[in-house]
Design a protein around this motif. Structure first.
Motif, short mmCIF file in Angstrom:
data_model
loop_
_atom_site.label_atom_id
_atom_site.label_comp_id
_atom_site.label_asym_id
_atom_site.label_seq_id
_atom_site.Cartn_x
_atom_site.Cartn_y
_atom_site.Cartn_z
N LEU A 36 0.83 -1.20 0.00
CA LEU A 36 0.00 0.00 0.00
C LEU A 36 0.87 1.26 0.00
N LEU A 37 1.86 1.28 0.87
CA LEU A 37 2.74 2.45 0.95
C LEU A 37 3.56 2.62 -0.33
N SER A 38 4.00 1.51 -0.91
CA SER A 38 4.75 1.57 -2.17
C SER A 38 3.88 2.14 -3.30
N LEU A 39 2.61 1.73 -3.33
CA LEU A 39 1.68 2.25 -4.33
C LEU A 39 1.50 3.76 -4.18
N ILE A 40 1.31 4.22 -2.94
CA ILE A 40 1.14 5.65 -2.68
C ILE A 40 2.40 6.41 -3.07
N GLU A 41 3.56 5.88 -2.72
CA GLU A 41 4.84 6.51 -3.09
C GLU A 41 4.96 6.61 -4.61
N THR A 42 4.61 5.54 -5.31
CA THR A 42 4.70 5.55 -6.78
C THR A 42 3.76 6.58 -7.38
N VAL A 43 2.53 6.62 -6.92
CA VAL A 43 1.56 7.57 -7.45
C VAL A 43 2.02 9.00 -7.20
N SER A 44 2.47 9.29 -5.99
CA SER A 44 2.90 10.67 -5.69
C SER A 44 4.14 11.04 -6.49
N ARG A 45 5.10 10.14 -6.58
CA ARG A 45 6.33 10.41 -7.33
C ARG A 45 6.05 10.66 -8.82
N GLU A 46 5.24 9.79 -9.42
CA GLU A 46 4.96 9.91 -10.85
C GLU A 46 4.05 11.10 -11.15
N THR A 47 3.19 11.46 -10.22
CA THR A 47 2.36 12.65 -10.40
C THR A 47 3.24 13.88 -10.49
N THR A 66 -7.60 11.30 -4.75
CA THR A 66 -8.08 12.15 -5.84
C THR A 66 -8.23 13.59 -5.37
N ILE A 67 -8.81 13.79 -4.20
CA ILE A 67 -8.98 15.14 -3.65
C ILE A 67 -7.63 15.82 -3.46
N VAL A 68 -6.69 15.09 -2.88
CA VAL A 68 -5.35 15.65 -2.64
C VAL A 68 -4.69 16.00 -3.97
N THR A 69 -4.87 15.16 -4.97
CA THR A 69 -4.26 15.45 -6.28
C THR A 69 -4.90 16.67 -6.92
N PHE A 70 -6.22 16.84 -6.75
CA PHE A 70 -6.87 18.06 -7.23
C PHE A 70 -6.30 19.29 -6.53
N GLU A 71 -6.13 19.21 -5.23
CA GLU A 71 -5.55 20.34 -4.48
C GLU A 71 -4.15 20.66 -4.99
N TRP A 72 -3.35 19.63 -5.20
CA TRP A 72 -1.99 19.82 -5.73
C TRP A 72 -2.05 20.46 -7.12
N SER A 73 -2.97 19.99 -7.95
CA SER A 73 -3.06 20.52 -9.32
C SER A 73 -3.43 22.00 -9.34
N GLN A 74 -4.11 22.45 -8.29
CA GLN A 74 -4.46 23.86 -8.16
C GLN A 74 -3.38 24.65 -7.42
N ARG A 75 -2.26 24.00 -7.17
CA ARG A 75 -1.10 24.57 -6.48
C ARG A 75 -1.41 24.97 -5.04
N LEU A 76 -2.35 24.24 -4.43
CA LEU A 76 -2.65 24.45 -3.02
C LEU A 76 -1.72 23.61 -2.15
N LEU A 77 -1.04 22.67 -2.77
CA LEU A 77 -0.04 21.84 -2.10
C LEU A 77 1.24 21.85 -2.92
N SER A 78 2.37 21.84 -2.25
CA SER A 78 3.65 21.72 -2.95
C SER A 78 3.84 20.26 -3.37
N ASP A 79 4.89 20.00 -4.12
CA ASP A 79 5.19 18.62 -4.51
C ASP A 79 5.41 17.75 -3.28
N ALA A 80 6.19 18.24 -2.33
CA ALA A 80 6.43 17.49 -1.09
C ALA A 80 5.12 17.38 -0.30
#
Length: 187
Positions: free
Chosen positions: A85-96, A162-176
């Motif tokens: 599970l953690l590896s999947l999350i790491e992969t998704v965040s890294r590739e995003t 999905t929600i977190v990725t939307f927030e990131w896409s709107q630059r409400l979150l940094s990459d980290a």
């Protein structure tokens, strides 16, 4: 596979790569078949013959990206349960983050008018199934309570990602911040 089939598959792969680049540059709706044909070194009728139409072609480009992203982790990983599970999350965040322009363009499309519910459902469905698999392994290893419904929890986690990725896409979150929010939401 014969030579003609190999050439056809290579041409399709090249077209899908160009489509992803153009989505990153112009947004999902901003890609034109003429520009895609020119950049792919094929004719517009070839695009229609290979894919059927613009929506089908762009859908195939997004689908192939997420297949590589999500299925690649499934093939390569030997982790189980929580590690998986953690590896999947790491992969998704890294590739995003690695494909930031592309992902921001997609998230803008998913959240905008004329968005394809089928496209978001395709991505969510595969992510959900991989999370279910990890949660079921966690239950069998007694890392997760037996009363937890893995499907329901997985759908909730996919929604959170999905929600977190939307927030990131709107630059409400940094990459980290994206990585941290994904891990925190999963926790």
């Amino acid at each position: 596979m014969d030579l003609l089939t190999k050439q056809r598959e290579e041409r399709k792969r090249r077209i899908l790569e160009v489509a992803r680049r153009l989505i990153a540059e112009h947004g999902y709706q901003g890609v034109t078949m003429r520009e895609l044909a020119n950049e792919s070194l094929v004719s517009v009728p070839t695009l229609y013959n290979l894919f059927g139409g613009k929506n089908e072609l762009l859908f195939a480009a997004v689908e192939s990206y997420f297949e590589r992203l999500l299925w690649g982790g499934r093939r390569a990983g030997t982790e189980e349960g929580l590690s998986k599970l953690l590896s999947l999350i790491e992969t998704v965040s890294r590739e995003t983050v690695r494909h930031a322009a592309y992902m921001r363009a997609l998230m803008g499309f998913f959240g905008g008018p004329g968005a394809s519910a089928g496209l978001l459902e395709l991505v969510s469905s595969e992510l959900t199934s991989q999370i279910v698999e990890a949660l079921e392994q966690m239950q069998s290893q007694r890392q997760l309570a037996a009363w937890v419904n893995p499907r329901a929890l997985s759908e909730r986690l996919t929604g959170q990602l999905t929600i977190v990725t939307f927030e990131w896409s709107q630059r409400l979150l940094s990459d980290a911040g994206l990585r941290g929010a994904m891990l925190y939401g999963t926790g």
